[in-house]
Structure formats: structure tokens, C-alpha cells
Enzyme design. Sequence first.
Site, PDB file in Angstrom:
ATOM      1  N   ASP A  37      36.882  41.108  38.376  1.00 32.80           N
ATOM      2  CA  ASP A  37      37.661  42.340  38.263  1.00 32.80           C
ATOM      3  C   ASP A  37      36.820  43.547  38.680  1.00 32.80           C
ATOM      4  O   ASP A  37      35.583  43.478  38.739  1.00 32.80           O
ATOM      5  CB  ASP A  37      38.110  42.479  36.798  1.00 32.80           C
ATOM      6  CG  ASP A  37      39.387  43.279  36.631  1.00 32.80           C
ATOM      7  OD1 ASP A  37      39.817  43.928  37.605  1.00 32.80           O
ATOM      8  OD2 ASP A  37      39.952  43.260  35.520  1.00 32.80           O
ATOM      9  N   ASP A  94      48.872  44.473  38.255  1.00 33.59           N
ATOM     10  CA  ASP A  94      48.966  44.401  36.797  1.00 33.59           C
ATOM     11  C   ASP A  94      50.410  44.461  36.330  1.00 33.59           C
ATOM     12  O   ASP A  94      50.689  44.247  35.160  1.00 33.59           O
ATOM     13  CB  ASP A  94      48.188  45.556  36.159  1.00 33.59           C
ATOM     14  CG  ASP A  94      46.707  45.223  36.041  1.00 33.59           C
ATOM     15  OD1 ASP A  94      46.346  44.045  36.219  1.00 33.59           O
ATOM     16  OD2 ASP A  94      45.913  46.145  35.780  1.00 33.59           O
TER      17      ASP A  94
HETATM   18  C1  DGJ Z   1      42.542  44.719  34.736  1.00 32.47           C
HETATM   19  C2  DGJ Z   1      43.170  43.460  35.259  1.00 32.47           C
HETATM   20  O1  DGJ Z   1      43.992  43.740  36.334  1.00 32.47           O
HETATM   21  C3  DGJ Z   1      43.923  42.789  34.109  1.00 32.47           C
HETATM   22  O2  DGJ Z   1      44.587  41.662  34.582  1.00 32.47           O
HETATM   23  C4  DGJ Z   1      42.932  42.439  33.031  1.00 32.47           C
HETATM   24  O3  DGJ Z   1      42.033  41.466  33.508  1.00 32.47           O
HETATM   25  C5  DGJ Z   1      42.195  43.678  32.587  1.00 32.47           C
HETATM   26  N1  DGJ Z   1      41.621  44.389  33.693  1.00 32.47           N
HETATM   27  C6  DGJ Z   1      41.107  43.336  31.607  1.00 32.47           C
HETATM   28  O4  DGJ Z   1      40.366  44.417  31.253  1.00 32.47           O
END
Ligand code: DGJ
Length: 732
Positions: A482, A552
Site C-alpha cells: 500500500d 477503496d
Molecule cells: C488503504 C487501502 O486502500 C485499504 O484497502 C486498506 O488497506 C487501508 N489502506 C489500510 O490502512
Amino acid sequence: MQRITGDTGKNIFTLHGNSSSYSLQLYSRRYPLHLHWGSNCCPGGGNGHSEHPVLTELPYSVNPDPDLPEFFPEAQHFEFGWPEEGDYRRPAFSVRDSNGFPVPGPGRVWGDILWKKPELPGLPEARCEEGELTETLLITMEEHLSGLRILIRYTPLPEYDAVLRSARFENRGSEALTLDRAMSCSLDLPYRGQELLYLRGAWAKERIPQHIAVEPGCHAIGSTRGISSHQYSPFLALLSPDATEHSGEVWGCALIYSGSFLAEIERDYCDTLRLNLGIHPDTFRWQLAPGEIFDTPETVMFYSPEGLEGFSDRSHRFIRDRILPPAFRERERPILFNNWEATYFDFDEERLQGLADTASELGIELFVVDDGWFGERNSDAASLGDWQVNRRKLPGGLGGIGEYARERGMQFGLWVEPEMVSRESELFRRHPDWCLHLPGRQAPESRRQLVLDLTRREVREHLIRTFDELLDSAPISYVKWDMNRPLAGAASPALPPHRRGEVHHRYVLGLYEVMEAITSAHPDILFEGCAGGGGRFDMGMLYYMPQYWTSDNTDATDRLSIQYGTSIVFPPVTIGAHVSAVPNHQTGRSVPLDFRGNTAMSGNLGYEMEIDALSQQERADIARQIAFYKEHRRLIQFGRFIRLLSPFEGEGAAWMFVDEQQSGALVFWFLAHREANRMRRRLLLRGLDLQRVYAEVESGRRCRGDELMHRGLLLPPAAHDFESVRILLKGE
Ligand code: DGJ
């Protein structure tokens, strides 16, 4: 077939694709001129003057060359135009010498054909097989006073009607040069009423297609955020006025790069379109010391005479064959469970074990622990950088929960965010200078975190060591990598003053070095990229990480738009898509489970919800979705993907997958908003064998390909919003 042909007398070179060609001329051995990019044609074949540039009297224009009195740069179609000699359009490059004077364009230009594509050290690029003949045209532009040499590289890949382009800047002089702008690709095309297409968005609404008319003036998209961004994709396309999804001409370009970028079209007063694609000059300056070279990232340019569908088909095949790590080219992707929307930071071993029990009973194949497993990470306020497992939450460590998943027949995966550090962390306390910051000033935070300075060797080495050890410490088969903030006030005090403008690009180079080291030391781990969802979904990342968390936003109706837009460039096998809870956590909308399942199984299927709190009915439905996906995932992940109905134009969306032999297809249709007094509709399919009879597996109805494609598949009546169907067709 010879991929590059050259007419040495006229200095014309043509690059050949299966249904396209690209031609340029080195006019007067000084000016690289663009002649053609489109359907097959070989300019200069006769004795006409198709190869000649526009020679005309242009009052009030600059003519730099007394030997060519009618040659006015501003009226020409260039391949890599420069600013200093009377061409006022957005340039391909801009270079200054050590006195601050601009370096003018080349005095001499020549072309060579190489038998192999030269490598781009430190950058992701289209992969070529060992021994593959990848003829490359090298155009060298030389300016003798400064010692600047620019090598423009063109590698045609005929099977995708693609041309790869990049540029190398060499300083062969004795004084330093400064690059203020260095595009990867720049060319001039005739304006013929084309429309511009790009992908725009924001967090939770990534890659929405935007079509605009190319009015006179400049149209620029890009990112100065240090990542390719949620806001724009490093891609643009021109569409002929008659272009549709299935017909007409499309010229599409994408940058194989993950940092700040610029993609621009300028329509000038001569009705010429200048197209530039490369690193964003606003956050770029590069010092080129004597003897040094600078390579721009690679651009891939596709021509499709078959509309957007033809463009996407070429881009999808290209990404699968030439970008993704070879080990994952054909490897089926597991169905995963991710605990993020089930627990957020609030979990312990027992809770994860409960989720793992259910995941395995449902048939899930990969159990992923997302954020919150390390340090004191109980919110986003702390611990990035401290990659030690939190034993209060997970007394058995990563090995414990990893083995627990494995004993239940699943693989185990882990979330990490290597590029970041929390102010509240051991790492920051030990190395406060390891983040990007302006000396003496507080570095700006986003999501309460700071960006590690990947321009520094010791930081990169620390990351490689830390993550190597971490990935060896437990049975890890998958990593979600991430990156949750853009760069801002990005400065590296570690760089000498004359290199301070290099931070953005050096950050990306540092990232590629770290990812190369970690992914190649763990070749069997499946990496999934993520940047607050799809904030860095680009070909550069896919070179290391064969799939990407698309957004997301897990709301299935919004996902129709996001996945549809994403599919313009990227194939379904790269698109991470999860079924999540209702009401949806991002939009509050409630959508039936089968609609959520059908949307998510149009990419790499996953589940991200409290699966341990499902009703019996929901469990049975999910188990059925999973069984169906397992049976047909080869078709979904490696078949040809065709868009049928756009969610931006009507009541829903539709798309289909067809296998290479046209022996089977899977059609998905989604009705997001049902109108009153609605008639049953027919859906025109594509990509089938016209003569072949196809049977609908569920209903047994049989129909020939021509009828399905020209008259259409009769869709079921719809009773309410959020209906969806999937229809499996088997060829007889
Ligand atoms: C952002 C990501 O896009 C989410 O899926 C998740 O992993 C969060 N970060 C976790 O902090």
C-alpha cells in the site's frame, strides 16, 4: 516480416504493425519529421512528395536555416520538437548549459536500426524474450557545441500495433547540462476532428473516462503528486470523429511509469496536434554531468482501426504478455479474503481465526491480514516503519496465524506500507531525517504519515533488508503493498544543492529498485499494488505487482463505472475486486449479494466483510459464487474482455469474456436503475464465431453466433433496481 524498413535515399523510416504503420523522415539530416501514424501505408514509396515537409512562405515566422529558406519549424510535424529555433509549441525537451543558456536543437540527426531493444536500466519497460528479434530504430540528434546527444528509441511490436518509445539524453561535452524537461514521447499529428479521451477521478472514483473535443489550445492532464494518482491515469487517446466502441480509429498512449507525469495535446493554429507524454516538468530538473546519461520512462503507443474495443484488446494483451512478471502471466489468481472492512484495526488472533475458519469453509483460497498487525498500529496515527508483529494482538505471531490459514487449506497474505513512516514510531525516533522534508521545516502530513526518502541509499537498503526478513519470517504467499499519501514539500536534504530538483524522479527510481529487489528475492509471492485504492494503478507498478487494488470504493454500482473505466487500459486479471458488506461503507448503499458478486467476479474476486456474521442463505450464496468463479476463472482472468454497455450511458452496464478459440463466453449484465414500463431488451454480443451455435448453459437455449451478435441475446425481464445476470455460453 521486417518490422522496420528504411529508404536511405530519402531518409524515411517506417515501423510496421499488423494493421498499422508509423513513419518518419530525417529531413535535411537535421529535422526528425513525423510523416504518418495509422493504417498501413509506406510514405515515400513513389516519386510524389508525400515525404516532403510543408514548405511555404510564413510571414512573421522564424527560419533557422539559410539553406532551407522556406522551412519554418512552427509549421512542421516533428517527432521530438525543441523550442529554441522557432517552434513555439509545447516542446519535447528543454536543456540549459552550465551558463544557463538554452541548448538549441541538433545540428545533425541520423538513424540506425538495431536488432535488439536497448534496456532501460532501473525502469520498468516492455519485456522482450531472450533472443527475440526486437528491431529498434534509433534516431540520434546531436548538438556539437554543448555535447548534447538525444537518442530517440522506437521499437515496433507488430502483434499489438504498438510502438515503444523512450529517449536517452547524453552529455558528451565537458560542462554540466541541466534538463528542465525531457518527454518520453512527442509527435505532431494532423487534426482531423479527433476527440481526446483520458481517465480522470479522485479517491473512491478512479479512472472515469472523459471525452472532450480538442479545441485550439493546450489540454493537459497529469500529476505532480509523486504518484501517477487517483486524479489522472498516465494515458491519453485520440479518437477519430466516427470512432465508437467497435469502429473508427484510436491512437492511444500510456506511460510505463508510476510518478508525476504530464500528458498533453496542443492544437495549434496550423491545426496540428502535438502530443507529449513524459515526466511532469513542474517537479523535474536533472543535472547531467559530463559523461552522464538520463533515460526517460518508456511510452507505449497503440493504433487501433477497430475503435476503443480494439485499443483495449491490444493494451490488455500487451500488459499481460509484456508488462506483468512472467511467472504470473498465466497463473490463476486466488480468491482472497481481506479483513480490512471486516475489522479495520480492531482485531486479535481469535477474531482472525474465526474469520479464517469461515473463509476456508466458503472455499476462499487466500487469507489476507490487512493493516493493524504490527507495532502499536491501532489507528492510522502510529507505527508505520515498525514492522514487528504486535504480540498482544497476535500472540502466535505472523507464523501462528499464517499456519492457521494454511492448515485450513488457504494461503496466507499480508498488508504492508513500506514507503511510509509514522511520526509516532521507533523508526522515526531513530531516523527523523529519513523522511522527505525541507530542512528546518515540519514535513506536511497526510493520513498522519510521512514519506520515506527513497532517494537515500541507506533507506532503500533498510527497506530491502526489513521486508526480506519479514517475508521470510512466515509462510507468506501474497503481499498487499500500500501507499497512502501523495508527496508534498518533497525535498531530500541528502541530495547536493544542484540535484534538489531530482527528488520526484529519484523517489520513483528508488521505489523501483526496492520493489525489484524484494519481488525478485520472493518470486513466488503474489504482490498486489495499492495506493489508497487505485492511486498508482499504472503499467510501472504492474511490472512488479501483477494485480492492483482498484479502488477503496467497494460499492458494486460505483464499481461498475470504476472497473469499466479501468478496463479501457487494464485487463481484468490486474483488477482487484471484492464483495463487501451492505450498507456499503463508502456510499451507504445496499445492493443485493448476487449483484455484488457478479461485479467482483468480473475481476480478481475477493471478499472483504464480516463473513463470520453471514446468514445461512448468504453463506450458501457466497459458496456458490466462489464455486462458479473457480470453474470459470481462466476465462475471466485470461479470456478476451469486451465491453458491451457503458454505465455512463444508460441504465446499467454489460460486458463479456470470450475464450481464444471462441468456444465459450461469459456475459454479465447489470441493471442499476430500473425504469417503469420497461421492455425486455436484447444485448448485442461480440467476439463470437458467427457460424457456431452456442448453448446457454443454464437454460439450454441455443442460438447461432451471428444471431447473438446481430440480433442480440434476449435479456430476462427485470423486476427491480440492482438486477444482474451472468450467462454462460458454450459453443457446440
Ligand atoms: C488503504 C487501502 O486502500 C485499504 O484497502 C486498506 O488497506 C487501508 N489502506 C489500510 O490502512
